[in-house]
Design a protein around this motif. Structure first.
Motif, mmCIF file in Angstrom:
data_model
loop_
_atom_site.group_PDB
_atom_site.id
_atom_site.type_symbol
_atom_site.label_atom_id
_atom_site.label_comp_id
_atom_site.label_asym_id
_atom_site.label_seq_id
_atom_site.Cartn_x
_atom_site.Cartn_y
_atom_site.Cartn_z
ATOM 1 N N CYS A 188 -11.538 -7.837 -8.467
ATOM 2 C CA CYS A 188 -11.978 -9.137 -7.965
ATOM 3 C C CYS A 188 -11.320 -10.316 -8.666
ATOM 4 C CB CYS A 188 -13.498 -9.267 -8.077
ATOM 5 S SG CYS A 188 -14.143 -9.016 -9.752
ATOM 6 N N GLY A 189 -10.621 -10.088 -9.766
ATOM 7 C CA GLY A 189 -10.113 -11.184 -10.581
ATOM 8 C C GLY A 189 -8.650 -11.487 -10.341
ATOM 9 N N ILE A 193 -17.806 -17.147 -2.390
ATOM 10 C CA ILE A 193 -19.032 -17.097 -3.193
ATOM 11 C C ILE A 193 -19.294 -15.677 -3.687
ATOM 12 C CG2 ILE A 193 -21.552 -17.361 -3.095
ATOM 13 C CD1 ILE A 193 -21.043 -19.722 -1.142
ATOM 14 N N ARG A 194 -19.138 -14.704 -2.810
ATOM 15 C CA ARG A 194 -19.323 -13.304 -3.230
ATOM 16 C C ARG A 194 -18.306 -12.927 -4.297
ATOM 17 N NH1 ARG A 194 -19.927 -9.233 1.730
ATOM 18 N NH2 ARG A 194 -20.621 -7.895 0.029
ATOM 19 N N GLN A 195 -17.068 -13.411 -4.127
ATOM 20 C CA GLN A 195 -16.022 -13.106 -5.109
ATOM 21 C C GLN A 195 -16.338 -13.734 -6.461
ATOM 22 O OE1 GLN A 195 -13.827 -11.038 -3.990
ATOM 23 N NE2 GLN A 195 -11.827 -11.289 -4.944
ATOM 24 N N ILE A 203 -11.501 -10.444 -0.781
ATOM 25 C CA ILE A 203 -10.443 -11.368 -0.367
ATOM 26 C C ILE A 203 -9.066 -10.704 -0.352
ATOM 27 C CG2 ILE A 203 -9.248 -13.520 -0.964
ATOM 28 C CD1 ILE A 203 -11.916 -14.525 -2.119
ATOM 29 N N ILE A 204 -8.658 -10.090 -1.458
ATOM 30 C CA ILE A 204 -7.300 -9.573 -1.591
ATOM 31 C C ILE A 204 -7.177 -8.137 -1.082
ATOM 32 C CG2 ILE A 204 -5.385 -9.187 -3.180
ATOM 33 C CD1 ILE A 204 -6.236 -12.122 -2.909
ATOM 34 N N ALA A 208 -17.876 -13.238 -12.177
ATOM 35 C CA ALA A 208 -18.827 -13.576 -13.242
ATOM 36 C C ALA A 208 -19.558 -12.324 -13.723
ATOM 37 C CB ALA A 208 -19.824 -14.616 -12.744
ATOM 38 N N GLY A 209 -19.960 -11.469 -12.784
ATOM 39 C CA GLY A 209 -20.647 -10.239 -13.160
ATOM 40 C C GLY A 209 -19.763 -9.310 -13.969
#
Length: 305
Positions: A17-18, A197-199, A226-227, A204-205
């Motif tokens: 996610c990052g 927002i979900r990303q 997203i990716i 953060a999690g």
């Protein structure tokens, strides 16, 4: 000292996610780099394996960072680099970053470590620009720092090393090439707010899970809305492989960098090897050659050997 040998390890960028802001360092695969200090102001980069390299160091992922480093050195010196390339370019395992980071780490050692790690990352990003057309630090930062790094910003550069949990990484590299520049070209330029927002929540999690050593939270946060949905179409067998690995006990995982390599995190070495078996089965059935690696997160980064 006018000569050294560097162990320049592969890396996993994005951590699902990052995108462009998170990365971790592997033990294997890794390049071996031999670096010699010269008494003339020039950069020479050679391949030990016959892999074709640009003669102009400004067009080479190891050469460009050293040229930038020389701009900050008021002395008649240069460097010769011999690369044993074991991380295949276009693998998604940080091949260009290993060359860039390994070159500056070795050169800095020969200069009695006059530059900080932050400065080395600034130089190494010029190698990434050669490879992809864009400066980014999510591979070179963990390669230089070791462990897991958060890139809060590249302008100005702001790198936050995170405490790496004692997890195992299983990596499969199907023997196809996905160029970083091509993988960036397929990305959408606009993102729906609800997906963003979900990303953000997952990023953060994931960082919170790493800081608190909360393994279950790390696993829950390894989602990409997203990716991955776009890039995964470039990788044969991705969806099937990911499902089988999760069923076999993986915490989570996804595309390593721009692909085609795929990584999975596990709590223990036994599970990591079970996941390796699943990866082997998928690509054997697809009749695609592959390499697999199992290692703990490398907390040292590129080092002199």
């Amino acid at each position: 000292m006018n000569f050294c040998t560097v162990h320049a390890p592969g890396t996993v960028a994005n951590l699902v996610c990052g995108f462009d802001i998170l990365g971790l360092c592997l033990n294997e695969p890794a390049d071996k780099m031999e670096i010699k200090l010269l008494d003339e102001r020039k950069i020479i980069v050679r391949s030990a394996d016959g892999y074709p390299l640009p003669e102009d160091p400004a067009l080479n992922t190891a050469g460009a960072p050293l040229l930038e480093m020389l701009k900050d050195i008021d002395a008649n010196i240069g460097f010769e680099v011999l690369i044993h390339k074991r991380i295949k370019p276009g693998s998604g395992a940080g091949s260009s970053a290993a060359s860039a980071a390994g070159a500056v780490v070795g050169a800095n050692y020969l200069l009695n470590n006059r530059f900080t790690k932050q400065q080395l990352i600034q130089y190494a990003m010029f190698g990434e620009k050669v490879a992809s057309g864009v400066k980014h630090a999510d591979n070179v930062a963990p390669c230089i720092y070791g462990g897991i790094t958060l890139i809060r910003s590249i302008n100005p550069l702001d790198i936050i090393p995170l405490p790496a949990p004692d997890l195992f990484v299983t990596l499969v590299h199907p023997q196809i090439e996905v160029r970083t520049a091509d993988a960036r070209a397929v990305l959408r330029q606009q993102v729906e707010l609800k997906k963003a927002i979900r990303q953000w929540g997952n990023i953060a999690g994931l960082v919170a899970g790493i800081l608190q050593n909360d393994i279950d939270l790390i696993g829950r946060s390894l989602e990409d809305h997203i990716i991955e949905p776009v890039r995964s179409i470039l990788i044969p067998g991705f969806a099937e492989l990911k499902k089988k690995c999760l069923d076999a006990g993986a915490l989570g995982g996804g595309i390593s960098g721009s692909g085609p390599s795929i990584f999975m995190l596990s709590k223990d070495e036994t599970t990591a090897h079970k996941i390796e078996d699943e990866m082997k089965q998928v690509y054997t059935e697809l009749q695609i050659d592959f390499h697999t690696y199992v290692s703990k997160i490398n907390k040292d980064g590129a080092r002199i050997v």
